[in-house]
Enzyme design. Structure first.
Site, mmCIF file in Angstrom:
data_model
loop_
_atom_site.group_PDB
_atom_site.id
_atom_site.type_symbol
_atom_site.label_atom_id
_atom_site.label_comp_id
_atom_site.label_asym_id
_atom_site.label_seq_id
_atom_site.Cartn_x
_atom_site.Cartn_y
_atom_site.Cartn_z
ATOM 1 N N ASP A 139 -6.389 -6.834 7.107
ATOM 2 C CA ASP A 139 -5.332 -6.435 6.183
ATOM 3 C C ASP A 139 -4.506 -7.645 5.753
ATOM 4 O O ASP A 139 -4.685 -8.757 6.272
ATOM 5 C CB ASP A 139 -4.452 -5.377 6.866
ATOM 6 N N ASP A 193 -3.968 2.501 -0.458
ATOM 7 C CA ASP A 193 -4.530 3.325 0.611
ATOM 8 C C ASP A 193 -4.735 4.751 0.125
ATOM 9 O O ASP A 193 -3.866 5.319 -0.550
ATOM 10 C CB ASP A 193 -3.571 3.392 1.804
#
Length: 408
Positions: A156, A218
């Site tokens: 990430d 997301d």
């Protein structure tokens, strides 16, 4: 900033380019985040708990219920797996209570089932949920992941600046390669560049350093989220499709079948568009809650054959009448060396049904002998068509029809 990146690549030469021979087809499997997120309060909610028992149970389900046979092979633990502090040697430590046997034990169990194991980290000092990140620890973390038997790593990009992102992902990939262990490298790099730092990602550099990358927000467990993702990829096709190929995939994030968030027809749309995108198919759900129909979709081998086609072509969207989008994806088998099979996905995101017509020859189909048409969801032959014939269908509200046309 782009000058800095290219200087970095030039300085390190070929070492900076990912060439691990992995993910030649879009990865398929299961990932914890979309449904379980940071479910660490296992005492209060034991039925939604990110722990060893959960991960091993997913492996068992994949092995016993046909998912592995259909191509689903990666079991991936996302954020919130670690203790809040590294050990005295600076190594990441799995949460002792939730993962009492450690990650090597989990990897060995998963591998014994013929599956592959994935994990998560972040390029910053902490992860997105404030667990230890990998900044200043790229070497030791890559070494730990390799020693644990990790086959896939999601990295990430929270809490760091644009300049750091544009070098950190390259450096981390170098350390992964240096371990000698084959590890699929999944980057969130372009998402943070575009949506957090408001710049244009350099997909040429990203695609040379990552096996797959997330381009958009997301996913969350709702139909509006899926609809927004589909719309994004339709609108950004020209930007992202040139870099999409075997070993380097655009990643629209996880599948949310099995979460109770979608109707059957919405589930069809969700998986159909991901299949047409040649996207990774990574479920995120409680595997015990997948309905019989959802399982039927997930194990539809005709659908999976389109998704996993070795050519790896990202389907192209075309706007038809009545707000229906036609996604067109050429794939194998071929007749001779130039007549590809082609799948058409007619996608209706609207709340009312729509009637549409199309002519196959308008979408780069070229077999003058015509095509035989198969309905992928119904799993039945429809009819033979020529290049000039019209195909007319009624696409129900929030639904999709997929036809595969095989050259005669």
């Amino acid at each position: 900033m782009l000058t800095l990146v290219f200087m970095f690549v030039f300085m390190f030469g070929e070492v900076a380019v990912l060439d691990n021979g992995l993910a030649l087809r879009p990865p398929m499997g299961w990932m914890s985040w979309g449904y379980y997120m940071c479910s660490v309060d296992c005492d209060s909610n034991p039925n939604k708990c990110l722990n060893e028992k959960l991960i091993l149970s997913v492996a068992d389900t994949f092995y016993n219920d046909g998912y592995l046979d259909a191509g689903y092979e990666y079991i991936i633990i996302d954020d919130c797996w670690a203790e809040k502090e590294r050990d005295k040697l600076g190594r990441l430590v799995p949460d002792h209570k939730r993962f009492p046997h450690g990650m090597k034990y989990i990897a060995d169990y998963i591998h014994s089932r013929g599956l592959k194991f994935g994990m998560y980290t972040n390029v910053a000092e902490v992860t997105c949920m404030r667990y230890p990140g990998s900044k200043d620890h790229f070497y030791i973390d890559s070494k730990s992941f390799a020693e644990w038997g990790v086959d896939y790593i999601k990295v990430d990009g929270c809490f760091v600046g644009e300049e750091f992102l544009n070098t950190a992902y390259i450096k981390f990939g170098q350390h992964l390669n240096a371990t000698g262990r084959p590890i699929v490298y999944s980057c969130s790099w372009p998402y943070y560049i575009e949506f957090i730092h408001k710049k244009t990602p350099n997909y040429d550099v990203v695609s040379h350093n990552c096996n797959m990358w997330r381009n958009f927000h997301d996913v969350v467990t709702s139909w509006p989220a899926i609809r927004t993702i589909i719309t994004h990829y339709k609108e950004s096709y020209d930007q992202v499709s040139p870099y999409h190929a075997p070993g380097q995939w655009n990643d629209p994030d996880m599948l949310i079948l099995g979460t109770g968030s979608l109707t059957d027809n919405q589930s069809r749309v969700h998986i159909a568009v991901y299949v047409m995108l040649a996207a990774p198919l990574l479920l995120s759900c409680d595997m015990k809650k997948i309905t019989d129909y959802e399982k039927q979709l997930l194990l539809n081998l005709d659908l999976i054959a389109i998704a996993q086609d070795s050519l790896g072509v990202m389907g192209k969207p075309y706007e038809l009448q009545n707000s229906v989008t036609l996604w067109v994806k050429p794939h194998l088998p071929r007749k001779g060396d130039k007549y590809h099979s082609v799948s058409f996905a007619l996608v209706n995101l609207q709340s009312e049904s729509s009637s549409v017509s199309l002519t196959p020859g308008s979408y780069s189909l070229n077999s003058t002998d015509g095509y035989t048409v198969m309905d992928i969801f119904q799993r039945k032959f429809i009819r033979n068509v020529t290049l000039r014939d019209s195909i007319s269908v009624e696409v129900p509200a929030e639904d999709v029809i997929i036809y595969t046309l095989f050259p005669l």
